[in-house]
Design a protein around this motif. Structure first.
Motif, PDB file in Angstrom:
ATOM      1  N   ARG A  67     -27.119  -3.483  17.818  1.00 15.87           N
ATOM      2  CA  ARG A  67     -26.060  -2.584  18.274  1.00 15.87           C
ATOM      3  C   ARG A  67     -24.837  -2.844  17.412  1.00 15.87           C
ATOM      4  O   ARG A  67     -24.603  -3.970  16.973  1.00 15.87           O
ATOM      5  N   ASP A  68     -24.084  -1.808  17.127  1.00 17.07           N
ATOM      6  CA  ASP A  68     -22.870  -1.924  16.315  1.00 17.07           C
ATOM      7  C   ASP A  68     -21.648  -1.744  17.191  1.00 17.07           C
ATOM      8  O   ASP A  68     -21.663  -0.993  18.171  1.00 17.07           O
ATOM      9  N   GLU A  69     -20.606  -2.462  16.830  1.00 14.94           N
ATOM     10  CA  GLU A  69     -19.357  -2.406  17.564  1.00 14.94           C
ATOM     11  C   GLU A  69     -18.197  -2.430  16.561  1.00 14.94           C
ATOM     12  O   GLU A  69     -18.262  -3.137  15.559  1.00 14.94           O
ATOM     13  N   LEU A  70     -17.161  -1.653  16.832  1.00 13.29           N
ATOM     14  CA  LEU A  70     -16.000  -1.602  15.937  1.00 13.29           C
ATOM     15  C   LEU A  70     -14.947  -2.612  16.400  1.00 13.29           C
ATOM     16  O   LEU A  70     -14.656  -2.729  17.585  1.00 13.29           O
ATOM     17  N   PHE A  83     -39.891   1.648  24.299  1.00 16.38           N
ATOM     18  CA  PHE A  83     -38.929   0.945  23.450  1.00 16.38           C
ATOM     19  C   PHE A  83     -39.095   1.190  21.955  1.00 16.38           C
ATOM     20  O   PHE A  83     -38.141   1.007  21.203  1.00 16.38           O
ATOM     21  N   ARG A  84     -40.266   1.586  21.488  1.00 16.86           N
ATOM     22  CA  ARG A  84     -40.535   1.688  20.044  1.00 16.86           C
ATOM     23  C   ARG A  84     -39.550   2.629  19.362  1.00 16.86           C
ATOM     24  O   ARG A  84     -39.526   3.835  19.615  1.00 16.86           O
ATOM     25  N   ASN A  85     -38.687   2.071  18.509  1.00 15.38           N
ATOM     26  CA  ASN A  85     -37.686   2.821  17.725  1.00 15.38           C
ATOM     27  C   ASN A  85     -36.796   3.714  18.587  1.00 15.38           C
ATOM     28  O   ASN A  85     -36.276   4.724  18.108  1.00 15.38           O
ATOM     29  N   ALA A  86     -36.591   3.339  19.838  1.00 16.50           N
ATOM     30  CA  ALA A  86     -35.779   4.137  20.766  1.00 16.50           C
ATOM     31  C   ALA A  86     -34.304   3.788  20.627  1.00 16.50           C
ATOM     32  O   ALA A  86     -33.945   2.694  20.194  1.00 16.50           O
ATOM     33  N   ARG A  87     -33.464   4.745  21.007  1.00 18.96           N
ATOM     34  CA  ARG A  87     -32.017   4.535  21.067  1.00 18.96           C
ATOM     35  C   ARG A  87     -31.576   4.699  22.511  1.00 18.96           C
ATOM     36  O   ARG A  87     -31.912   5.689  23.155  1.00 18.96           O
ATOM     37  N   PHE A  88     -30.833   3.714  23.002  1.00 20.89           N
ATOM     38  CA  PHE A  88     -30.255   3.753  24.337  1.00 20.89           C
ATOM     39  C   PHE A  88     -28.767   3.537  24.176  1.00 20.89           C
ATOM     40  O   PHE A  88     -28.336   2.412  23.933  1.00 20.89           O
ATOM     41  N   LEU A 110     -30.192   0.257  19.239  1.00 22.35           N
ATOM     42  CA  LEU A 110     -31.349   0.737  18.494  1.00 22.35           C
ATOM     43  C   LEU A 110     -32.463  -0.291  18.614  1.00 22.35           C
ATOM     44  O   LEU A 110     -32.316  -1.434  18.160  1.00 22.35           O
ATOM     45  N   CYS A 111     -33.552   0.098  19.246  1.00 18.20           N
ATOM     46  CA  CYS A 111     -34.711  -0.788  19.381  1.00 18.20           C
ATOM     47  C   CYS A 111     -35.605  -0.653  18.162  1.00 18.20           C
ATOM     48  O   CYS A 111     -35.650   0.396  17.522  1.00 18.20           O
ATOM     49  N   ARG A 112     -36.331  -1.690  17.863  1.00 17.97           N
ATOM     50  CA  ARG A 112     -37.265  -1.698  16.742  1.00 17.97           C
ATOM     51  C   ARG A 112     -38.695  -1.705  17.272  1.00 17.97           C
ATOM     52  O   ARG A 112     -38.952  -1.349  18.410  1.00 17.97           O
ATOM     53  N   VAL A 113     -39.647  -2.184  16.491  1.00 21.70           N
ATOM     54  CA  VAL A 113     -41.066  -2.150  16.850  1.00 21.70           C
ATOM     55  C   VAL A 113     -41.428  -3.338  17.745  1.00 21.70           C
ATOM     56  O   VAL A 113     -41.158  -4.488  17.393  1.00 21.70           O
ATOM     57  N   PRO A 114     -42.042  -3.078  18.911  1.00 24.19           N
ATOM     58  CA  PRO A 114     -42.444  -4.161  19.813  1.00 24.19           C
ATOM     59  C   PRO A 114     -43.588  -4.993  19.223  1.00 24.19           C
ATOM     60  O   PRO A 114     -44.434  -4.475  18.497  1.00 24.19           O
ATOM     61  N   SER A 115     -43.590  -6.274  19.565  1.00 29.75           N
ATOM     62  CA  SER A 115     -44.702  -7.186  19.225  1.00 29.75           C
ATOM     63  C   SER A 115     -45.264  -7.717  20.528  1.00 29.75           C
ATOM     64  O   SER A 115     -44.514  -8.147  21.400  1.00 29.75           O
ATOM     65  N   MET A 116     -46.598  -7.680  20.653  1.00 27.79           N
ATOM     66  CA  MET A 116     -47.242  -8.154  21.878  1.00 27.79           C
ATOM     67  C   MET A 116     -47.969  -9.457  21.648  1.00 27.79           C
ATOM     68  O   MET A 116     -48.520  -9.701  20.578  1.00 27.79           O
ATOM     69  N   SER A 117     -47.975 -10.282  22.699  1.00 35.77           N
ATOM     70  CA  SER A 117     -48.716 -11.544  22.667  1.00 35.77           C
ATOM     71  C   SER A 117     -50.156 -11.276  23.081  1.00 35.77           C
ATOM     72  O   SER A 117     -50.505 -10.177  23.522  1.00 35.77           O
ATOM     73  N   ALA A 118     -50.971 -12.292  22.969  1.00 37.88           N
ATOM     74  CA  ALA A 118     -52.341 -12.215  23.478  1.00 37.88           C
ATOM     75  C   ALA A 118     -52.288 -12.180  25.004  1.00 37.88           C
ATOM     76  O   ALA A 118     -51.347 -12.680  25.620  1.00 37.88           O
ATOM     77  N   ILE A 119     -53.294 -11.589  25.606  1.00 33.47           N
ATOM     78  CA  ILE A 119     -53.378 -11.543  27.070  1.00 33.47           C
ATOM     79  C   ILE A 119     -53.670 -12.944  27.589  1.00 33.47           C
ATOM     80  O   ILE A 119     -54.511 -13.658  27.044  1.00 33.47           O
TER      81      ILE A 119
END
Length: 106
Positions: free
Chosen positions: A102-105, A67-72, A76-85
Motif C-alpha cells: 500500500r502507498d501513502e503520501l 485475493f489474487r492481484n486484487a485491490r481493496f 494491492l494484493c499479489r499472488v497467494p502461496s499455499m502450504s501443503a495440506i
C-alpha cells in the motif's frame, strides 16, 4: 479445547494481517512523497477431518481467487502461496500467504 468441539462439524478460517517494512519510493515537496508499505495477509482454512480434502481445496481455491492481484482501497494484493495440506485431528487445514503493498503520501 472444549470450545472447539461444536466447530468440529463445520469448517472455519482465520485471517491475520501483518505489516512489514516501509520505504520511501519518491521524493518531492512535503505531502507528495510516496512511502510504500509491504506486508502479508495470512489465511488458514480448517475443515473437519476424515472426509477427504475436496471441500478444503474448494474453499482454499475460492479464498485465493478473492485475493489474487486484487485491490481493496489502497491495498494491492499479489499472488497467494499455499502450504501443503496438514491433518491434525479433528481437522485438516491449509494455509496461504498473500503479499500486499500500500502507498501513502507524506
Amino acid at each position: 479445547m472444549a470450545w472447539l468441539l461444536p466447530l468440529a462439524t463445520v469448517g472455519w478460517c482465520r485471517l491475520t494481517i501483518r505489516d512489514g517494512e516501509a520505504r520511501q519510493v519518491s521524493e518531492g515537496a512535503p505531502g507528495s512523497n510516496v512511502h510504500r508499505h509491504a506486508g502479508a495477509i495470512f489465511v488458514e482454512i480448517f475443515c473437519p477431518g476424515g472426509a477427504g480434502t475436496q471441500a478444503l481445496r474448494l474453499l482454499a481455491d475460492a479464498a485465493a481467487d478473492v485475493f489474487r492481484n486484487a485491490r481493496f482501497g489502497g491495498v494491492l494484493c499479489r499472488v497467494p502461496s499455499m502450504s501443503a495440506i496438514r491433518e491434525e485431528a479433528p481437522w485438516i487445514s491449509v494455509s496461504m500467504s498473500i503479499p500486499f503493498q500500500r502507498d501513502e503520501l507524506f
